[in-house]
Design a protein around this motif. Structure first.
Motif, PDB file in Angstrom:
ATOM      1  N   THR A  98       0.803  -1.070  -0.018  1.00 11.73           N
ATOM      2  CA  THR A  98      -0.006   0.094  -0.176  1.00 11.73           C
ATOM      3  C   THR A  98       0.871   1.140   0.212  1.00 11.73           C
ATOM      4  O   THR A  98       2.023   1.101   0.722  1.00 11.73           O
ATOM      5  N   HIS A  99       0.533   2.436  -0.661  1.00 13.85           N
ATOM      6  CA  HIS A  99       1.121   3.445  -0.899  1.00 13.85           C
ATOM      7  C   HIS A  99       0.460   4.686  -0.071  1.00 13.85           C
ATOM      8  O   HIS A  99      -0.764   4.530  -0.313  1.00 13.85           O
ATOM      9  N   SER A 100       1.269   5.484   0.559  1.00 13.88           N
ATOM     10  CA  SER A 100       0.568   6.584   1.236  1.00 13.88           C
ATOM     11  C   SER A 100       1.622   7.662   1.016  1.00 13.88           C
ATOM     12  O   SER A 100       2.684   7.525   1.279  1.00 13.88           O
ATOM     13  N   PRO A 101       1.249   8.943   1.228  1.00 14.43           N
ATOM     14  CA  PRO A 101       1.892  10.340   1.056  1.00 14.43           C
ATOM     15  C   PRO A 101       2.710  10.152   2.455  1.00 14.43           C
ATOM     16  O   PRO A 101       2.178   9.940   3.390  1.00 14.43           O
ATOM     17  N   PHE A 102       3.852  10.745   2.342  1.00 15.92           N
ATOM     18  CA  PHE A 102       4.918  11.116   3.375  1.00 15.92           C
ATOM     19  C   PHE A 102       5.837  12.060   3.048  1.00 15.92           C
ATOM     20  O   PHE A 102       6.577  11.951   2.329  1.00 15.92           O
ATOM     21  N   LEU A 103       5.357  13.265   3.808  1.00 17.38           N
ATOM     22  CA  LEU A 103       6.079  14.509   3.718  1.00 17.38           C
ATOM     23  C   LEU A 103       5.819  14.995   2.248  1.00 17.38           C
ATOM     24  O   LEU A 103       4.696  14.675   1.500  1.00 17.38           O
ATOM     25  N   GLU A 104       6.557  16.064   1.913  1.00 17.14           N
ATOM     26  CA  GLU A 104       6.173  16.318   0.742  1.00 17.14           C
ATOM     27  C   GLU A 104       7.277  15.769  -0.326  1.00 17.14           C
ATOM     28  O   GLU A 104       8.432  15.542  -0.013  1.00 17.14           O
TER      29      GLU A 104
END
Length: 368
Positions: A98-104
């Motif tokens: 699964t992929h998730s946003p992490f920081l910019e």
């Protein structure tokens, strides 16, 4: 036919998988033995198969021979290229990602093993499309550096993913500095310009966590401190010359630590100044004088006022009545004298003072 990498169904003449891009290797019929090739082309009736069970049958039919030959052919050349990936790799671990946003500009990828349910993580830079290695834990620690864990080890990774280090033990951070341990020895590392740099060699026996900006250091049985110097705005190392050391604490006036140096207990500030506690001698003349003054107020003053108000006496009569040395008056005088003395002692109580004895940062002992 199925793709051996992702299990996608393919046409029999496909050279590449349209789903994952895996190259498909077609079976080479030329490498199949002549006997198996004859079986595949329905010429099994011309082959003599050495099998006790088959030769003992009088009513053996060509269909029986073909069936047996087909079995032998499967053993000689199993068509694994047509078996789906999930069947071929049933003993290999399968993962769910699964992929998730992490920081910019970063994605964190979570990979879970469907068999053991163990979880690992990696980072993907969406700008450069670079991917980090897999770790048990990833967090952002500041200064352009990521905190990582793998196999019980703790470490740091630069944002380029090209350099990371893992250690057996690792302290908390103090202004970008860390105390780390490897193979039983400790060192100091720091973060400069988003890069991991080593400050000291792995030569220390122990580092405590940073408390009030200071960490206790132990080397060759002696203690010192690695701390932040507010005056110079830099981290500095106090010499390892102490026999014992405790964490710094903030009291009413300053931040000090209790240390033992050459068998004596001292209070030490962050400059390395050692203060010894001393008691002041009591001034008994002042104590007794104060006690007498309090006694006069209690015995004479209060007694005179009492006689004037409640017994309606004049000032002279009230005073004369108060100085009579009868038994009740003597008892009251003694009790009030003791009370006055205790009040005087408490009033003249002297707090312990700390006298500067030396500075370990500049003493000859610090050169050892």
């Amino acid at each position: 036919m199925f793709c051996t990498n992702c299990g996608q169904r393919l046409t029999d003449d496909a050279n590449f998988c349209g789903h994952c891009g895996q190259r498909i290797i077609q079976p080479d019929l030329a490498s199949i033995s002549e006997a198996v090739k004859d079986l595949v082309t329905d010429k099994a009736e011309d082959i003599v198969i050495q099998d006790d069970n088959l030769s003992s049958c009088d009513n053996l039919k060509n269909d029986d021979v073909a069936q047996k030959a087909s079995y032998i052919g499967e053993i000689s050349y199993p068509k694994t290229s047509n078996i789906p990936n999930s069947v071929q790799r049933k003993n290999e671990p399968q993962y769910i990602e699964t992929h998730s946003p992490f920081l910019e500009d970063y994605l964190i990828i979570k990979r879970e093993n469907t068999s053991t349910h163990s979880v690992s993580y990696c980072l993907l830079n969406t700008i450069s499309n670079k991917q980090s290695e897999w770790f048990d834990c990833i967090n952002y620690s500041g200064y352009g550096i990521f905190y990582i864990e793998r196999g019980g080890l703790k470490g740091l990774m630069e944002d380029s993913f090209e350099n990371y280090q893992l250690w057996d033990q690792m302290s908390n951070s103090e202004r970008g500095y860390y105390c780390v341990a490897k193979d039983g020895k400790w060192a100091v590392i720091t973060i400069r310009h988003k890069r991991i740099e080593q400050v000291t060699a792995y030569e220390y026996d122990y580092f405590s966590p940073f408390i009030e900006g200071a960490a206790i250091v132990k080397q060759n049985g002696k203690y010192g401190y690695f701390l932040y110097d507010k005056d110079t705005n830099k981290m500095r190392m106090l010499p390892r010359v102490l026999d014992g050391a405790h964490d710094f604490v903030i009291n009413a006036t300053k931040c000090v630590a209790t240390v033992i140096y050459q068998g004596k207990s001292y209070e030490m500030d962050k400059k390395g100044n050692l203060y010894e506690k001393e008691k002041l001698e009591r001034n008994w003349v002042e104590i007794i004088g104060t006690a007498f003054f309090i006694w006069l107020i209690l015995v004479v003053g209060v007694g005179v006022l009492y006689n004037m108000i409640f017994n309606e006496m004049s000032l002279n009569e009230a005073y004369q009545a108060q100085i009579l040395f009868d038994a009740p008056t003597v008892v009251i005088a003694l009790v009030t004298a003791i009370s006055a003395l205790m009040l005087s002692i408490k009033y003249h109580k002297q707090d312990d003072i700390y006298v500067l004895k030396m500075n370990i940062a500049s003493s000859k002992a610090s050169d050892k």
